[in-house]
Write a protein that holds these residues in place. Structure first.
Motif, PDB file in Angstrom:
ATOM      1  N   THR A  43       9.606  -4.210  -8.379  1.00 43.03           N
ATOM      2  CA  THR A  43      10.033  -4.814  -7.112  1.00 43.03           C
ATOM      3  C   THR A  43      10.124  -3.797  -5.978  1.00 43.03           C
ATOM      4  OG1 THR A  43      12.392  -4.476  -7.607  1.00 43.03           O
ATOM      5  CG2 THR A  43      11.376  -6.526  -8.387  1.00 43.03           C
ATOM      6  N   GLU A  79       2.651   4.494  -7.471  1.00 45.78           N
ATOM      7  CA  GLU A  79       3.294   3.325  -8.048  1.00 45.78           C
ATOM      8  C   GLU A  79       4.687   3.685  -8.560  1.00 45.78           C
ATOM      9  OE1 GLU A  79       2.650   0.214  -8.160  1.00 45.78           O
ATOM     10  OE2 GLU A  79       0.643   0.280  -7.252  1.00 45.78           O
ATOM     11  N   TRP A 118      -0.145   2.050  -1.514  1.00 45.99           N
ATOM     12  CA  TRP A 118      -0.972   1.163  -2.332  1.00 45.99           C
ATOM     13  C   TRP A 118      -1.904   1.928  -3.270  1.00 45.99           C
ATOM     14  CZ3 TRP A 118       0.364  -3.800  -2.526  1.00 45.99           C
ATOM     15  CH2 TRP A 118       1.080  -4.330  -1.444  1.00 45.99           C
ATOM     16  N   HIS A 125       8.917   2.247   5.888  1.00 39.85           N
ATOM     17  CA  HIS A 125       9.652   2.184   4.620  1.00 39.85           C
ATOM     18  C   HIS A 125      10.790   3.203   4.625  1.00 39.85           C
ATOM     19  CE1 HIS A 125       5.809   0.280   3.541  1.00 39.85           C
ATOM     20  NE2 HIS A 125       6.525  -0.387   2.657  1.00 39.85           N
ATOM     21  N   PRO A 148       8.642  -1.280  -3.286  1.00 41.87           N
ATOM     22  CA  PRO A 148       7.348  -1.194  -2.606  1.00 41.87           C
ATOM     23  C   PRO A 148       6.653   0.148  -2.800  1.00 41.87           C
ATOM     24  CG  PRO A 148       9.147  -1.050  -1.017  1.00 41.87           C
ATOM     25  CD  PRO A 148       9.762  -1.406  -2.333  1.00 41.87           C
ATOM     26  N   ASN A 149       5.334   0.084  -2.801  1.00 43.91           N
ATOM     27  CA  ASN A 149       4.484   1.275  -2.815  1.00 43.91           C
ATOM     28  C   ASN A 149       3.806   1.347  -1.454  1.00 43.91           C
ATOM     29  OD1 ASN A 149       2.494   3.201  -3.057  1.00 43.91           O
ATOM     30  ND2 ASN A 149       1.473   2.279  -4.801  1.00 43.91           N
ATOM     31  N   PRO A 150       4.273   2.200  -0.551  1.00 44.22           N
ATOM     32  CA  PRO A 150       3.763   2.201   0.833  1.00 44.22           C
ATOM     33  C   PRO A 150       2.285   2.536   0.959  1.00 44.22           C
ATOM     34  CG  PRO A 150       5.824   3.415   0.670  1.00 44.22           C
ATOM     35  CD  PRO A 150       5.356   3.160  -0.724  1.00 44.22           C
TER      36      PRO A 150
END
Length: 239
Positions: free
Chosen positions: A13, A24, A19, A107, A15-17
């Motif tokens: 849950t 990850e 991607w 983020h 976030p991975n800013p």
């Protein structure tokens, strides 16, 4: 203890800013497990390198990721209860990076059990301040980390009194070190999940217990008991 704490986090849950697979959050969980159970200098170094290479922080870019907030209590556990001195030292260095690096753009905030939209650095700093005794054992490095965490102060308003000139006097509890005034602060109201526009703290007096009296400049919203202030610069901090 640390393995259970790692498994208790829902890393999917977070976030991975960027991607990219290297950032990850699940990769952070894997590296924390490796660090926890490492038995040789090479194993400890490899696990710390994974954490420093993305997902937790990116050392070469001086960037910290959202997963660092979830990882901070686990690293603090390792600082206090790690099985080997090298594990404790690695955890201490990673915590210093997480607090010192800037968040990725967009983020720079996390939700916590006590407040929403908290600046990432302030949320991490509060966790660090909560382990003061364990960190002091680590000499100058632990003291240096605590001193940095003290700069990311948090102030909770307890009582207020409006003044005839439109300013506000408030009794508050200060977590962290007293700061110079006048200074700008980010205002969080218990009536809203989002931080409001910044306010100016014109004067501050505080004692060693954290009891404080502050003078706020003209404020356009109601400063109810339970309202919280953070350093405005932390809320704007981005990589």
């Amino acid at each position: 203890m640390s393995l259970d704490a790692i498994d208790a986090v829902d890393w999917s849950t977070i976030p991975n800013p960027t991607w990219t697979q290297f950032d990850e959050p699940e990769r952070v969980a894997h590296a924390l497990r490796l660090l926890t159970v490492s038995t040789t200098a090479n194993e400890t170094g490899d696990a710390a390198s994974l954490l420093a290479g993305g997902g937790f922080v990116c050392s070469h870019a001086a960037m910290v990721f959202p997963a660092a907030y979830a990882a901070t209590p686990i690293l603090l556990d390792l600082v206090e209860h790690g099985q080997r001195p090298r594990i404790k030292e690695a955890a201490l260095g990673l915590l210093a990076d997480a607090l010192g690096y800037s968040p990725t753009a967009g983020h720079n905030r996390v939700d916590t059990r006590y407040d929403t939209d908290v600046p990432l650095c302030c949320a991490i700093a509060r966790l660090i301040r909560g382990r003061r005794s364990a960190l002091l054992i680590h000499g100058k490095y632990g003291k240096r980390l605590l001193a940095e965490a003290e700069l990311h102060w948090r102030m909770t308003i307890e009582e207020t009194e409006h003044q005839p000139d439109g300013t506000l006097t408030a009794l508050a509890t200060l977590e962290g070190t007293p700061f110079e005034t006048p200074g700008e602060a980010e205002f969080h109201s218990p009536l809203s999940e989002r931080p409001a526009a910044s306010v100016w703290i014109d004067a501050l007096t505080a004692d060693v217990s954290g009891a404080a009296c502050i003078q706020l400049g003209h404020i356009q919203y109601e400063a109810l008991p339970g309202s919280v202030l953070y350093p405005a610069e932390c809320g704007r901090r981005e990589h």
